[in-house]
Design an enzyme around this catalytic site. Sequence first.
Site, PDB file in Angstrom:
ATOM      1  N   LYS A   1      54.052  -7.396  53.084  1.00  0.00           N
ATOM      2  CA  LYS A   1      55.057  -8.037  53.328  1.00  0.00           C
ATOM      3  C   LYS A   1      55.525  -8.957  54.530  1.00  0.00           C
ATOM      4  O   LYS A   1      55.670  -9.017  55.333  1.00  0.00           O
ATOM      5  CB  LYS A   1      56.422  -6.925  53.121  1.00  0.00           C
ATOM      6  CG  LYS A   1      57.938  -6.854  53.361  1.00  0.00           C
ATOM      7  CD  LYS A   1      58.168  -6.014  53.356  1.00  0.00           C
ATOM      8  CE  LYS A   1      60.047  -5.778  52.739  1.00  0.00           C
ATOM      9  NZ  LYS A   1      60.751  -4.368  53.307  1.00  0.00           N
TER      10      LYS A   1
ATOM     11  N   SER B   1      63.524  -3.394  49.606  1.00  0.00           N
ATOM     12  CA  SER B   1      63.676  -4.865  49.859  1.00  0.00           C
ATOM     13  C   SER B   1      62.053  -5.252  49.189  1.00  0.00           C
ATOM     14  O   SER B   1      61.149  -6.392  49.600  1.00  0.00           O
ATOM     15  CB  SER B   1      63.873  -5.316  51.162  1.00  0.00           C
ATOM     16  OG  SER B   1      63.553  -4.209  52.641  1.00  0.00           O
TER      17      SER B   1
ATOM     18  N   SER C   1      63.626   1.085  51.275  1.00  0.00           N
ATOM     19  CA  SER C   1      62.433  -0.151  50.342  1.00  0.00           C
ATOM     20  C   SER C   1      60.793  -0.183  50.397  1.00  0.00           C
ATOM     21  O   SER C   1      60.686  -0.744  49.484  1.00  0.00           O
ATOM     22  CB  SER C   1      63.098  -1.237  51.458  1.00  0.00           C
ATOM     23  OG  SER C   1      64.344  -2.138  51.819  1.00  0.00           O
TER      24      SER C   1
END
Length: 446
Positions: free
Chosen positions: A81, A150, A174
Amino acid sequence: MRYPAPGRALVATLAAFLRSDADRYLDWLEIRFDELEPGIKAFLPEAGRFDRLREDLEHLETRFDSADRRPPLFGLPFGVKDIFHADGFPTRAGSRLPAEILRGEQAESVGRLREAGGLILGKTVTTEFAYFAPGPTENPHQPGHTPGGSSSGSAAAVASGLAPVALGTQTIGSINRPAAFCGTVGFKPSFGRISAQGVIPLSPSLDQVGYFTVDAGSAAFLAPLLIDDWPLSPAKASPLRLGIPTGPYLDRAEPAGRAQFQSVVGELQRAGHATFEIDCMPDFDAITARHQLILAAECARVHSDWFDQYPDRYHPKTAALIEAGRTISADDLERALPGRQSLRLYLEGLMDEHALDAWITPSAPGPAPFGLDSTGDPVMNLPWTQSGMPTVTLPSGKNAAGLPFGLQLIARFWQDAALLECARSLEPVLDYESMHGMDEFLKDIA
């Protein structure tokens, strides 16, 4: 392929193969990447991605010249990420801020996977600074639907078979929410169990590092590489005693999500597991308000200097959070923080009172909504994140349009290994057909 008997751990099977023939998997993965990634957009663009990966693999092969000396993840590609720092890769955090001001030392979690022989497949798309401003990633099951956030790219990458593993973070929902929306396993250990060093924070008191993978056994296989003091033989409990937290919290599930959850509960009962409805969290609105206060206040402090310099480069959603956080006093923040542990003690007290092995809930209010302007509602994950308790999402079925649902399991604080054992016990009961393709690859090379 539907989930078979307990013990499935496809990443462990793949890792054993890679120790002797990693090139073959990279060839397969490159074809899949070329076919799927342009439509899904799970990764940040990178010219010559697979040329670099083959060079990285050559360096590994030079370093570990015999298969019996190779580390456990030798040649295994993983996604990162884009709020994690990784040597050799810029960090942009889904933002328009200059990359040079976001630099930092490589995240400890990234370093651990690399030291175990893993290869960085690339940076995965994140919402801006891991809040709500979305990136371009599409849901791999239905274009036009959100993948969640996210950790949007990480979830979509694993679900579609573009990566067997990807790192993510959770500050509200997330990991668990995008895992549910994309139809993959998302594991968020207890708060602090995986180091957040080298990760751009959103709210340090709430941020938690975890990862996505293809099944519960794979999550357990990876855990000792990222988490210290992981027990080699966690206690197994079957049949399980599972709590359902009724009241204002569960009322936040949408009708379709609630109906599917009740169907799953019925399947678990028929498989011999015991379920108990427990009135829980009557003050859920106050719990939600506390979470938002902590998040906004700490985000404002993290971004103070950057926001002063580059206010016009922030998405309006992120800017609004920072501006709200600037109105919260230090005293108000200090008064809110102890509520995290109070909530944990309350939830664990109910578990003790009813002798529960785990809580079970929907991982999201319903299936992934249409549109890419929103990443969906993380409300089903919020109290478990706030309390720091370990959570895992298992795919639990699909609706008529082919969009996945997820089942969320929650265990006591620091009982991460026990949680994954519960997940492995429940996984075979869940009716879910994956799309990650690893089954087909392993069958072909068998």
